[in-house]
Design a protein around this motif. Structure first.
Motif, short mmCIF file in Angstrom:
data_model
loop_
_atom_site.label_atom_id
_atom_site.label_comp_id
_atom_site.label_asym_id
_atom_site.label_seq_id
_atom_site.Cartn_x
_atom_site.Cartn_y
_atom_site.Cartn_z
N GLY A 97 0.81 -1.21 0.00
CA GLY A 97 0.00 0.00 0.00
C GLY A 97 0.85 1.26 0.00
O GLY A 97 0.58 2.21 -0.74
N THR A 98 1.89 1.26 0.82
CA THR A 98 2.79 2.41 0.88
C THR A 98 3.49 2.64 -0.44
O THR A 98 3.56 3.77 -0.95
N VAL A 99 4.02 1.57 -1.03
CA VAL A 99 4.74 1.69 -2.30
C VAL A 99 3.81 2.18 -3.41
O VAL A 99 4.16 3.09 -4.18
N LEU A 100 2.62 1.61 -3.50
CA LEU A 100 1.69 1.97 -4.57
C LEU A 100 1.17 3.39 -4.41
O LEU A 100 1.07 4.14 -5.39
N ILE A 101 0.85 3.78 -3.17
CA ILE A 101 0.32 5.13 -2.95
C ILE A 101 1.39 6.17 -3.21
O ILE A 101 1.21 7.11 -4.00
N TRP A 102 2.53 6.04 -2.55
CA TRP A 102 3.58 7.05 -2.71
C TRP A 102 4.27 6.96 -4.05
O TRP A 102 4.86 7.94 -4.52
N GLY A 103 4.21 5.81 -4.71
CA GLY A 103 4.79 5.70 -6.04
C GLY A 103 3.94 6.36 -7.10
O GLY A 103 4.43 6.71 -8.18
N THR A 104 2.64 6.53 -6.82
CA THR A 104 1.73 7.13 -7.80
C THR A 104 1.47 8.61 -7.56
O THR A 104 0.91 9.28 -8.42
N THR A 105 1.88 9.13 -6.40
CA THR A 105 1.62 10.55 -6.12
C THR A 105 2.38 11.48 -7.07
O THR A 105 1.92 12.60 -7.33
N TRP A 106 3.52 11.02 -7.59
CA TRP A 106 4.31 11.89 -8.48
C TRP A 106 3.56 12.18 -9.77
O TRP A 106 3.60 13.30 -10.29
N LEU A 107 2.85 11.18 -10.29
CA LEU A 107 2.06 11.41 -11.50
C LEU A 107 0.88 12.34 -11.18
O LEU A 107 0.52 13.19 -11.99
N ALA A 108 0.29 12.17 -10.00
CA ALA A 108 -0.82 13.04 -9.59
C ALA A 108 -0.35 14.49 -9.50
O ALA A 108 -1.09 15.42 -9.84
N ILE A 109 0.88 14.70 -9.02
CA ILE A 109 1.44 16.06 -8.98
C ILE A 109 1.55 16.62 -10.41
O ILE A 109 1.23 17.79 -10.66
N ALA A 110 2.01 15.78 -11.33
CA ALA A 110 2.12 16.21 -12.73
C ALA A 110 0.75 16.60 -13.29
O ALA A 110 0.64 17.53 -14.10
N PHE A 111 -0.30 15.89 -12.87
CA PHE A 111 -1.65 16.20 -13.34
C PHE A 111 -2.13 17.57 -12.85
O PHE A 111 -3.06 18.14 -13.42
N GLN A 112 -1.51 18.08 -11.78
CA GLN A 112 -1.94 19.38 -11.24
C GLN A 112 -1.20 20.55 -11.86
O GLN A 112 -1.53 21.70 -11.58
N VAL A 113 -0.19 20.26 -12.65
CA VAL A 113 0.56 21.34 -13.32
C VAL A 113 -0.24 21.80 -14.54
O VAL A 113 -0.50 21.01 -15.45
N GLY A 114 -0.65 23.07 -14.53
CA GLY A 114 -1.46 23.56 -15.64
C GLY A 114 -1.89 25.00 -15.40
O GLY A 114 -1.06 25.89 -15.21
#
Length: 298
Positions: A8-25
């Protein structure tokens, strides 16, 4: 349970970087970071109050909460969110995985703890790996190159995170509950971000799209509140060293998603860089020693 916490930790924190990219705009990145941590702080406070775990701490001790909030929930993410303008999310995750190197450096500077030979070898491999990953940008060697700017921003964010680790360690040694400390730190971090945005004159208009709002909710609740709680629980179950191995796997998840969603193009030097960087982390976290045991004659 330990396996579920680890995955759970690996999957959640491993995917937050893409979510940050989704907020750039369209929304200023500092404003996006403010909304994330303000929402996370609200959720954390409500959660702690519901469990009756939120205790009052004397005002004179709050300077440590402010410092922790600045390092873990403010300055570091100002750097990371701005880095996401220039770099694929997976590469930022690779740089972030080198936090162990900064932890070693800061332990030597602030606590006079000399690094082990193993840590030095692993750190050198990690640095060589990042150099290989950004070799083309380093060769250009000018501050206008986007890749190099993103790298420097990522390094600054990782160093702030490392300083936050030291502050958190001090809090725990002082007997303060980790979740209580994080609750106060989230509040101070989000307030500081809000004041910074006001001072800069940024608009607080929010992007009304499923992509942005979904990323915001994911970063605030699973990425910040749930992910951090799972990691702390994992530390309590299996110890700091074993739990720290999860940071080596974050970039693998992040790079995989970056390849799919951001069309990150792999080169031979990029592959070599990732292997060296992750390998260096494995050496730092392992119990391997370069000293050979001498067998005594029987």
């Amino acid at each position: 349970m330990n396996i579920l916490l680890y995955l759970g930790t690996v999957l959640i924190w491993g995917t937050t970087w893409l979510a940050i990219a989704f907020q750039v705009g369209t929304v200023q990145v500092e404003v996006s970071a403010f909304y994330r941590f303000a929402l996370a702080a609200l959720a954390q406070i409500v959660f702690m109050l519901a469990l009756r775990k939120l205790t009052w701490v004397p005002i004179k001790q709050h300077k440590w909460f402010v410092l922790q909030g600045w390092c873990l929930f403010c300055l570091n993410f100002i750097f990371f969110y701005n880095a996401a303008k220039y770099l694929p999310s997976g590469l930022i995750a690779v740089v972030f995985s080198l936090a162990s190197i900064f932890n070693m450096i800061n332990a030597f500077i602030f606590q006079q703890k000399p690094p082990s030979v193993r840590s030095l070898i692993g750190s050198c491999l990690g640095v060589f790996g990042v150099c290989a990953l950004f070799w083309e940008d380093i060769q250009l060697g000018n501050g206008t190159n986007f890749g190099l700017v993103g790298l420097l921003l990522s390094i600054a964010g990782t160093y702030c995170f490392s300083l936050g680790n030291l502050v958190s360690q001090h809090q725990q040694k002082a007997g303060r509950n980790v979740l209580v400390s994080n609750s106060y730190a989230l509040v101070y971090g989000s307030i500081t971000l809000g004041l910074w945005c006001l001072f800069q004159g940024y608009s607080f208009d929010i992007e009304n799209s499923y992509k942005y709002l979904g990323a915001l909710f994911y970063l605030a609740i699973p990425g910040t509140v749930i992910g951090f709680a799972m990691y702390l629980k994992l530390i309590g179950q299996i110890g700091v060293e074993k739990a720290a191995y999860s940071t080596v796997l974050f970039p693998i998840v992040a790079l995989s998603l970056s390849t799919i969603f951001e069309r990150y193009i792999w080169t031979e030097t990029a592959v070599l860089g990732v292997v060296l960087a992750l390998g260096g982390n494995l050496i730092v976290f392992s119990k391997w020693s370069p000293r050979h045991k001498i067998k005594r004659p029987t």
